[in-house]
Design a protein around this motif. Structure first.
Motif, mmCIF file in Angstrom:
data_model
loop_
_atom_site.group_PDB
_atom_site.id
_atom_site.type_symbol
_atom_site.label_atom_id
_atom_site.label_comp_id
_atom_site.label_asym_id
_atom_site.label_seq_id
_atom_site.Cartn_x
_atom_site.Cartn_y
_atom_site.Cartn_z
ATOM 1 N N ASP A 256 -13.558 6.748 -62.303
ATOM 2 C CA ASP A 256 -13.133 5.900 -62.054
ATOM 3 C C ASP A 256 -11.789 5.651 -62.975
ATOM 4 N N LEU A 257 -12.266 5.437 -64.315
ATOM 5 C CA LEU A 257 -11.543 4.827 -64.987
ATOM 6 C C LEU A 257 -9.704 5.852 -65.382
ATOM 7 N N LEU A 258 -10.528 7.086 -65.537
ATOM 8 C CA LEU A 258 -9.306 8.717 -65.650
ATOM 9 C C LEU A 258 -8.120 8.334 -64.470
ATOM 10 N N LYS A 259 -8.153 7.474 -63.461
ATOM 11 C CA LYS A 259 -6.929 7.565 -63.184
ATOM 12 C C LYS A 259 -6.121 6.526 -63.308
ATOM 13 N N GLY A 260 -6.433 5.894 -64.498
ATOM 14 C CA GLY A 260 -5.438 5.077 -65.551
ATOM 15 C C GLY A 260 -4.857 5.678 -65.883
ATOM 16 N N LEU A 261 -5.241 7.125 -66.722
ATOM 17 C CA LEU A 261 -3.846 7.892 -66.667
ATOM 18 C C LEU A 261 -3.229 8.800 -66.109
ATOM 19 N N ASP A 262 -3.258 8.349 -64.721
ATOM 20 C CA ASP A 262 -2.474 9.153 -63.652
ATOM 21 C C ASP A 262 -1.938 9.806 -63.618
ATOM 22 N N PRO A 263 -2.792 11.213 -63.974
ATOM 23 C CA PRO A 263 -2.378 12.583 -63.634
ATOM 24 C C PRO A 263 -1.392 13.274 -63.092
ATOM 25 N N ASP A 264 -1.609 13.037 -62.714
ATOM 26 C CA ASP A 264 -0.312 13.012 -61.254
ATOM 27 C C ASP A 264 1.654 12.812 -61.569
ATOM 28 N N ARG A 265 1.349 12.005 -62.959
ATOM 29 C CA ARG A 265 2.829 11.790 -62.903
ATOM 30 C C ARG A 265 3.604 12.591 -63.420
ATOM 31 N N PRO A 266 5.211 12.268 -62.566
ATOM 32 C CA PRO A 266 5.740 13.004 -62.764
ATOM 33 C C PRO A 266 6.173 13.667 -64.014
ATOM 34 N N THR A 267 6.401 12.746 -65.571
ATOM 35 C CA THR A 267 6.673 12.957 -66.853
ATOM 36 C C THR A 267 5.818 14.533 -67.448
ATOM 37 N N LEU A 268 4.395 15.214 -66.491
ATOM 38 C CA LEU A 268 3.538 15.687 -67.372
ATOM 39 C C LEU A 268 4.122 16.701 -67.846
ATOM 40 N N ARG A 269 4.211 17.370 -68.476
ATOM 41 C CA ARG A 269 4.172 19.155 -69.679
ATOM 42 C C ARG A 269 3.269 19.955 -69.769
ATOM 43 N N PRO A 270 2.394 20.653 -68.506
ATOM 44 C CA PRO A 270 1.235 20.844 -68.660
ATOM 45 C C PRO A 270 1.464 21.938 -69.990
ATOM 46 N N ARG A 271 2.624 23.057 -69.557
ATOM 47 C CA ARG A 271 2.757 24.413 -69.976
ATOM 48 C C ARG A 271 3.354 24.242 -71.153
#
Length: 470
Positions: A256-271
């Motif tokens: 539940d708390l990890l939702k605060g990280l917003d894993p789907d935010r458009p600024t992410l650059r996982p590659r």
């Protein structure tokens, strides 16, 4: 006269900001300007301010580009794994959250830069404090004290200044102080545990019903653990009762708390994760090795991070705009502080204050000058810059110590004692990064942290005496 006016200026500033009669920026500018006129040197105010701004301009530049750099690193998700690991440890338990804050701040402080430490710590922990309705001054206070203890590493500043001022080897000063500093760090962790328990009792087990409603509860509670507090999420005993918090809203607290990280935010650059990790590692290494001035390193790092992660110009502008508020607040505060320091130094107030304090030391305390220096380091490093204390006051104290058989090494080690309190000084630019990003009033932070930071300093001093290093 200058001595009295200097102390009066500092006292007026602290009273006004702690009672919230003036904002820190306004107080930092207007109070010294008025006292400069009172001293009879109003005609030189411009020169004092320009001198102060010139001395702090590199710091302001460093903070501006450091905020942009670490802001981009947060946007792209570099610190998401760190936050996840902390959240898994904390499990929505306020006690674990506060202890986790101290541990994270201490670890990140190894880079030797307070601003970097506070940016990473607040970015990682703020969402959790916000979601749980915890006291934000607990976060800023614990982070500042942990960083203050770790600020004594040779590349952090104070130790190098003491070594330079007394012509000593920094390693000879720092290494024997490690046991006492470890005691101080353990003291911070112990305090974090106690404050965490107080927060746990105040909040109990939490049931976070909805992110928006809980996120709105950002009240700063100067008296952490006080009976009265703001409205907070509905309590629900879980598992072992009110003191045991493992789950939130019937689901695993981590998820539940990890939702605060917003894993789907458009600024992410996982590659680009490993590129960003390598870039940050290289940047911090270059900073520690002093390959280039820190402002230049962060300027280059910010430009490279923006260019690689966001090749499109509109995206770069959007990221800069997203962090412009923090940049403006912090850099504005630094330049306002330049007025304060410029007047203190330009009028000679700081020299008269230091001389008065040295002269008030009784002759009978001569053989105990290391102890005296350790005690004096608390107020002196709080009310003046590290440069002013280590290059202006410490040599005078050391000379008096030598006359009574106290070695310069002992004096240099004792001079490090006040750093946990120094990191919350209104003259330290990094503290404005801390309170600004945490959305905490500087006066609230000051009222909360001063007593605990002073206690930590005295603990280090007592440990240093016990271990025979002071």
């Amino acid at each position: 006269m200058l001595t009295n006016l200097g102390f009066a200026m500092i006292a007026t500033f602290l009273v006004l900001i702690m009672t919230k009669k003036m904002s820190p920026i306004a107080a930092l500018v207007l109070i010294p300007a008025l006292f400069c006129v009172a001293v009879g040197k109003g005609a030189h105010l411009g020169d004092y301010v320009i001198d102060g701004v010139s001395s702090l301009a590199p710091t302001a530049a460093m903070l501006m580009f450091a905020i942009v750099y670490f802001g981009v690193m947060i946007d792209v998700g570099l610190f998401d794994p760190v936050v996840r690991a902390i959240l898994r440890f904390c499990k929505a338990d306020p006690m674990r959250v506060v202890v986790g804050t101290a541990v994270l701040a201490a670890i990140v402080s190894l880079d030797g830069d307070g601003s970097t430490t506070f940016m990473i710590t607040v970015s990682a922990m703020y969402p959790l404090y916000k979601r749980l309705g915890m006291s934000l001054v607990v976060m800023t206070g614990v982070a500042a004290m942990a960083n203050g203890v770790m600020n004594t590493v040779p590349w952090g500043g104070p130790t190098a200044r003491a070594a330079t001022a007394l012509k000593l080897d920094a390693a000879d000063i720092f290494v024997p102080m490690i046991p006492a500093l470890l005691v101080g760090l353990l003291g911070v962790l112990g305090l974090a545990y106690v404050l965490g328990l107080r927060e746990r009792r105040r909040l109990g087990a939490l049931r976070i019903e909805d992110e928006e409603s809980v996120g709105a509860k950002e009240a700063v509670l100067v008296g952490a653990g006080a009976a009265a507090g703001p409205a907070r999420p509905r309590k629900r005993p879980v598992g072992g009762g009110a003191d045991h918090v493992d789950r939130v809203d019937g689901v695993d607290g981590d998820e539940d708390l990890l939702k605060g990280l917003d894993p789907d935010r458009p600024t992410l650059r996982p590659r680009l994760y490993w590129f960003n990790a390598l870039l940050t590692g290289v940047l911090l290494t270059a900073m520690i090795l002093e390959l280039l001035p820190i402002p230049v390193l962060f300027l280059l790092g910010a430009a490279l991070a923006l260019s690689v992660n966001y090749p499109r110009l509109p995206d770069q502008k959007a990221r800069i705009a997203a962090h412009a508020d923090n940049v403006l607040n912090v850099s504005g505060m630094v330049f306002a502080a330049a007025v304060f320091t410029g007047v203190l130094q330009g009028t000679g107030m700081v020299d008269h204050m230091a001389g008065w304090l040295v002269d008030t030391v009784p002759e009978g305390l001569g053989p105990h000058m290391a102890l005296v220096t350790g005690v004096l380091s608390l107020p002196l490093t709080y009310f003046m810059s590290n440069d002013g204390f280590y290059f202006g006051v410490l040599p005078v104290l050391a000379e008096a110590g030598v006359a009574h058989g106290v070695t310069p090494l002992e004096m240099a080690r004792a001079s490090l004692v006040g750093q946990p309190l120094h990191m919350s000084s209104p003259l330290v630019p990094a503290v404005y990064v801390l309170v600004g990003m945490a959305r905490v009033e500087f006066g609230d932070h000051t009222r909360f942290v001063v007593k605990w930071a002073a206690l930590t300093c005295l603990l280090i001093l007592a440990a240093g005496i016990l271990f025979g290093t002071i």
